[in-house]
Design a protein around this motif. Sequence first.
Motif, PDB file in Angstrom:
ATOM      1  N   GLY A 177       0.783  -1.228   0.000  1.00 14.11           N
ATOM      2  CA  GLY A 177       0.000   0.000   0.000  1.00 14.11           C
ATOM      3  C   GLY A 177       0.813   1.275   0.000  1.00 14.11           C
ATOM      4  O   GLY A 177       0.247   2.366  -0.057  1.00 14.11           O
ATOM      5  N   SER A 178       2.138   1.156   0.083  1.00 11.85           N
ATOM      6  CA  SER A 178       2.968   2.356   0.073  1.00 11.85           C
ATOM      7  C   SER A 178       2.945   3.001  -1.306  1.00 11.85           C
ATOM      8  O   SER A 178       2.691   2.335  -2.312  1.00 11.85           O
ATOM      9  CB  SER A 178       4.410   2.004   0.448  1.00 11.85           C
ATOM     10  N   SER A 179       3.223   4.292  -1.357  1.00 11.42           N
ATOM     11  CA  SER A 179       3.168   4.992  -2.640  1.00 11.42           C
ATOM     12  C   SER A 179       4.089   6.195  -2.631  1.00 11.42           C
ATOM     13  O   SER A 179       4.582   6.621  -1.575  1.00 11.42           O
ATOM     14  CB  SER A 179       1.731   5.440  -2.937  1.00 11.42           C
ATOM     15  N   PHE A 180       4.316   6.735  -3.816  1.00  7.41           N
ATOM     16  CA  PHE A 180       5.066   7.979  -3.950  1.00  7.41           C
ATOM     17  C   PHE A 180       4.454   8.772  -5.091  1.00  7.41           C
ATOM     18  O   PHE A 180       3.684   8.251  -5.915  1.00  7.41           O
ATOM     19  CB  PHE A 180       6.556   7.720  -4.194  1.00  7.41           C
ATOM     20  N   ASP A 202      -6.364   3.049   9.817  1.00  6.51           N
ATOM     21  CA  ASP A 202      -7.278   2.553   8.794  1.00  6.51           C
ATOM     22  C   ASP A 202      -7.060   3.321   7.488  1.00  6.51           C
ATOM     23  O   ASP A 202      -6.251   4.252   7.411  1.00  6.51           O
ATOM     24  CB  ASP A 202      -8.731   2.695   9.251  1.00  6.51           C
ATOM     25  N   MET A 203      -7.800   2.920   6.467  1.00  9.94           N
ATOM     26  CA  MET A 203      -7.654   3.529   5.158  1.00  9.94           C
ATOM     27  C   MET A 203      -8.077   4.990   5.147  1.00  9.94           C
ATOM     28  O   MET A 203      -7.534   5.807   4.404  1.00  9.94           O
ATOM     29  CB  MET A 203      -8.488   2.738   4.137  1.00  9.94           C
ATOM     30  N   PHE A 209      -3.416  11.426   5.074  1.00  5.47           N
ATOM     31  CA  PHE A 209      -1.996  11.711   4.885  1.00  5.47           C
ATOM     32  C   PHE A 209      -1.622  11.771   3.404  1.00  5.47           C
ATOM     33  O   PHE A 209      -0.765  12.566   3.007  1.00  5.47           O
ATOM     34  CB  PHE A 209      -1.155  10.647   5.610  1.00  5.47           C
ATOM     35  N   GLU A 210      -2.265  10.956   2.593  1.00  7.12           N
ATOM     36  CA  GLU A 210      -1.992  11.021   1.160  1.00  7.12           C
ATOM     37  C   GLU A 210      -2.437  12.361   0.582  1.00  7.12           C
ATOM     38  O   GLU A 210      -1.768  12.930  -0.278  1.00  7.12           O
ATOM     39  CB  GLU A 210      -2.682   9.865   0.433  1.00  7.12           C
ATOM     40  N   GLU A 211      -3.576  12.872   1.048  1.00  7.11           N
ATOM     41  CA  GLU A 211      -4.038  14.177   0.586  1.00  7.11           C
ATOM     42  C   GLU A 211      -3.076  15.285   1.029  1.00  7.11           C
ATOM     43  O   GLU A 211      -2.804  16.223   0.270  1.00  7.11           O
ATOM     44  CB  GLU A 211      -5.449  14.450   1.124  1.00  7.11           C
TER      45      GLU A 211
END
Length: 601
Positions: A177-180, A202-203, A209-211
């Motif tokens: 689930g990690s991303s960049f 949770d998601m 945090f992604e936002e």
Amino acid sequence: MKNRTKLLCGLASVASFATLSFAELNTPFQSLPEETIVAFRFDNSPEAIAKYVDSTKIGQLLLSDEKIAEYKAFVEKLIDSEDAEGNFARKLSEVGLEVDDLYQMVTSHIGGAVVDHEVPGHLSMPTLLVWAEMKDGVAEQAFNAILEGAAENEAFERIDLDLPGGPGARIRDNADGSSFLIAQIENRFIFGIGQVREPIPDMEAARVFEEAELEALGQFLMAQIEDGGEFLSSYYSDPGLSEARPDFETRLELLGDVSKLLEFVPTPGIRGIKALGVEEFTKFGVWSGLKDMEERSVIFLGAPAPRSGIAKLLENEFFEFQPPAWVPSSVNAYSAASFDMMKLYDFALETAKKFAPPEQVEQQVAMANGQLQMMLQADIPTLLSAFGNRMHVVEYPIEIETILGPDGTSLDIPRSSQAIVMDFSRPEILQAGMAMLGGMAQNPNSGFELIDEQGFSGVRVKNDVQGTVTIAHGLGKLVFAVGADITSSRIFSALTNLPEGEDALANSPELREYLADGGVKPGMMFSFSRGEQMLKNLAPVMENLSDTMRASSGEEAGELMDELLDLMPSEEELEGLLGIAFSRAYYNESGVVLEGVNQYK
């Protein structure tokens, strides 16, 4: 599986950027926000490299197009040999890149920063932003290669984004689930990733945090299009940093804020930081650039007066640079620094009382003084006050020594040798110490050897790792020598029989000319070396490394190392490449400054 969605950041539309030219963009370094913790930029573009090739012998020797082609061929061969299954190349291809793409990124205007981005309702998120500003078409090629590689690989999910100034994407690893994030704006390729400082339950929390991560990247891109960021103006409003900033064109610039960095120290370490007084340090800066055939550098560490704690240790006596008469011209390097043993002792005592009750510390000091009185007939203050206020360090050329390996076979290793010399006015204290060690030296298994050589007496210990370590006194000097067996004998000889004429470093025409031309000001620390000799000194190390690789990793590894050595200049080619390397450290009301010069020919 490819997931193509379009996410509008809300910061700007692509259309607003369409009429702008590349020349109108702010540089990435100018576009960082005030919340930036640390950032650097480095001009490794073909134009910057060409300056060295066009104006310096070492640039012509090491950075010509032909030489670069040889380096690239060697790296590709190294990857193939070290990675028989092609893992490295395969991982690059998985995201659509080749080795040559990496080279194009590296030979560009590159930079990076850590921004402390706010996340509502959570701890702030340090976000890493890395960029490369490349020649026409390369950024787009690299960006598209990653997009296509992620689209064709089931292990990744690709989410397309509309970002200020150009396209972007989030590349997610489906396994964990990690991303960049990646983005392209004109000739710039930009990478972003946030470091979450708290558990993600949770998601829904993950999306927050992604936002925030995406917002940090979007703001950075928007600042390049519009009015820039507040990072540089904020940092250079610091008078110490602004004063230390050099007036020549810099190729490297690194800026950071110690106080902001300390905010991320784990709680257990905060007590130690406060005890040492590290929080007194403020901003720091590092700059480097080519000017008048010299690589000049400046390092600044902010510590405004009045200082206390560890910063106070930096306030040592200024002196004029002049090698003592005993320093031979045969040394590779010579350094001198002000040094105050009593100041260091007072600091250690003060710090200890912050970790333990003062009365307990005083009791331990009293016990230590009592033991020293019995052994050396002196207490700690008496011992420390016997040292002079100047430390001299000489470094001799590297030599190859033969030692016995663990399996009993002989092994050749490169040995670096240094000697530290300080004035010492109480030889009777050391004599008492030597007498105490005399009993230990009688034991053949102790490893100690008492010496009495050229007017110096002391103790010598041999170790296969450190080499021969010698501590001795004589002629009002305390000598600490480590390295090759002959190191102590060399320094004893120089102190006993002063070198004459140009055999003394002080009379070296090269050094005298530099000091006359450079107008070197007083400082608290100086360092001098001959760049050419330092380069030549690496030759035996590299040759020995080839033998070591062959012995430890097999013939193929040894052959690769031989090929690497073939890429390096020969001893004859190293002639006339570099001049003097010189540095000076001093302090002012704002902090500490280290200035350095490396001469090219």
